[in-house]
Motif scaffolding. Sequence first.
Motif, PDB file in Angstrom:
ATOM      1  N   TYR A   1      69.622  45.324  54.730  1.00 48.62           N
ATOM      2  CA  TYR A   1      68.585  46.161  54.115  1.00 48.62           C
ATOM      3  C   TYR A   1      68.495  45.813  52.631  1.00 48.62           C
ATOM      4  N   LYS A  35      63.572  53.965  50.279  1.00 46.57           N
ATOM      5  CA  LYS A  35      63.252  53.268  51.513  1.00 46.57           C
ATOM      6  C   LYS A  35      63.504  51.767  51.335  1.00 46.57           C
ATOM      7  N   LYS A  71      62.145  41.368  61.631  1.00 49.67           N
ATOM      8  CA  LYS A  71      61.967  42.479  60.708  1.00 49.67           C
ATOM      9  C   LYS A  71      62.344  43.794  61.380  1.00 49.67           C
ATOM     10  N   ALA A  72      63.125  44.620  60.688  1.00 51.70           N
ATOM     11  CA  ALA A  72      63.558  45.914  61.227  1.00 51.70           C
ATOM     12  C   ALA A  72      62.765  47.043  60.588  1.00 51.70           C
ATOM     13  N   ASP A  73      62.823  48.213  61.205  1.00 55.68           N
ATOM     14  CA  ASP A  73      62.165  49.388  60.627  1.00 55.68           C
ATOM     15  C   ASP A  73      62.816  49.737  59.296  1.00 55.68           C
ATOM     16  N   LYS A  74      62.031  50.266  58.372  1.00 56.73           N
ATOM     17  CA  LYS A  74      62.583  50.678  57.090  1.00 56.73           C
ATOM     18  C   LYS A  74      63.564  51.834  57.267  1.00 56.73           C
ATOM     19  N   GLU A  75      64.621  51.836  56.448  1.00 54.58           N
ATOM     20  CA  GLU A  75      65.605  52.911  56.474  1.00 54.58           C
ATOM     21  C   GLU A  75      65.826  53.398  55.044  1.00 54.58           C
TER      22      GLU A  75
END
Length: 495
Positions: free
Chosen positions: A324, A260, A246-250
Amino acid sequence: MRFDPMTGQPIPEGNEQPKFDPATGQPVQQPQNGPAFNPMTGQPFSQTPYQGQSFGTTPEKPKKKTGLFLGIGAVAIIAVLVIFLVVKVAGMFGSPATKIERALANTLKQSSVIDTSVLQDSADDLQVDVELNGKVSGVKVDASLSYAKTKKETSVSGELGASVISTRFNFYMNQSKVCFDLKGLDNPVYYDFTEEKDGDLEDLMGGDVTFDQIDAVLKAFADSESLVKDFEKANSKALATLEFEKADKEEFEVNGKDVKCIGYTTTLDKDSVEAMLEEYKTALESHEDLVDLLEEVTGTDLEDMFDQITDSMDKSSKMDITFYLYKDQIAAIVLEPKGESKVQILFEGGSYPAQNMKVKYGKETIYEVKGEEKDGKITQEVYTNGTKTSEMEYDKESGKISISYSDEYGYDSFTLSGTYEKVKGGFKLEFDDIEIDSYSYSYYEIEDFTLTIQATKGAKIEKIEIDDDALDLGNADEDELEEFAEDVESLFSGF
């Protein structure tokens, strides 16, 4: 006696065999002076016009994006495969990939402006008719193509005419033979690409093209579905080692708003690329004829071909790929090669996710699609490096559609105008206004030309029956081939 491979006409001894443009079939005049041409595009390598001719103002050539290709390199090729094929094997990655699979499907299924779903829904029993009518350099042409996936059969039929002369032609292909039948010839002609051959055709072609090469190409074409399935299995094995985190929200623009988005990342490095390539190589090796052809044409061993890709990478080479998601759709795909500018594929949405999209390298937009639907009218424009290269307009009520294209430098352009309509079990596209402005193909004159494409269920293959009187090109002797060439020459002498 040797024969011209493009026309079938005898070549007198002592004469040098002419060179032909493989894309057009036109004789190639070897220039004494003047610019060199790219054989794939027909455009001059130099941006300077022909000496002694004026083509108007030559567009300024945009700066090359060498950093893009050098920075991403071989890893990007594999990244594209991951993006395209993750749908096929998503189940093995667990929950994140399942979400990516669903988002990709939702994003791409609405990517077509017009409804062409019959091409997928009826693929096993698909009838595709492509009809051409009109004149090309004075020769009247009409043709129809049909394809049946289940039986792996293809047929093409049509008519060529000039003045008061015309001839009907038929072509048929299955998993072992290609067959031709021309009105005016005594018997059909066929070539069996699954059996051994001992005829004189190979010698008469000067040894430049061999039976083995012809067989390999035709076998690959006839059994392309098997090749695709083998690579799908290879994908499953190759991608099994990849893991998503899981990646940070962008924040990205979707449907006109900044939102987001959650992200999931996987990493490609030298080891994972080597493992993936090994699976693809194994799949390719099961098609020996195709491998032999590739090695002969390229002059490179298959093992060396794949080694060259991985050799261009070192242990520190890696790329992160992040998907994303926003409301079960893809908002962005971001490729980040180590030490290089990132590449972003942005789905900015509209009436459907891919209606507006961009591809960015660093801060620069290198490809962009701008789409809009208003009052039942759909427009779409495509830009390459900031230059508009294509445009489409479609009126849903009247069915009128117009498509135009121009290359980035303004050398070649064309416009198609006509109508689109739904028919029982499929669709029909008919273009009755075709305009071409091309430096590369300016010697063609096109008159009263129409192009009709209709796709429906139920293939209608026109078979050619082969009997003992048919000419077997693979086993025919020199006299039989010479007689055949003379008959063809006589048949087309009035065109």
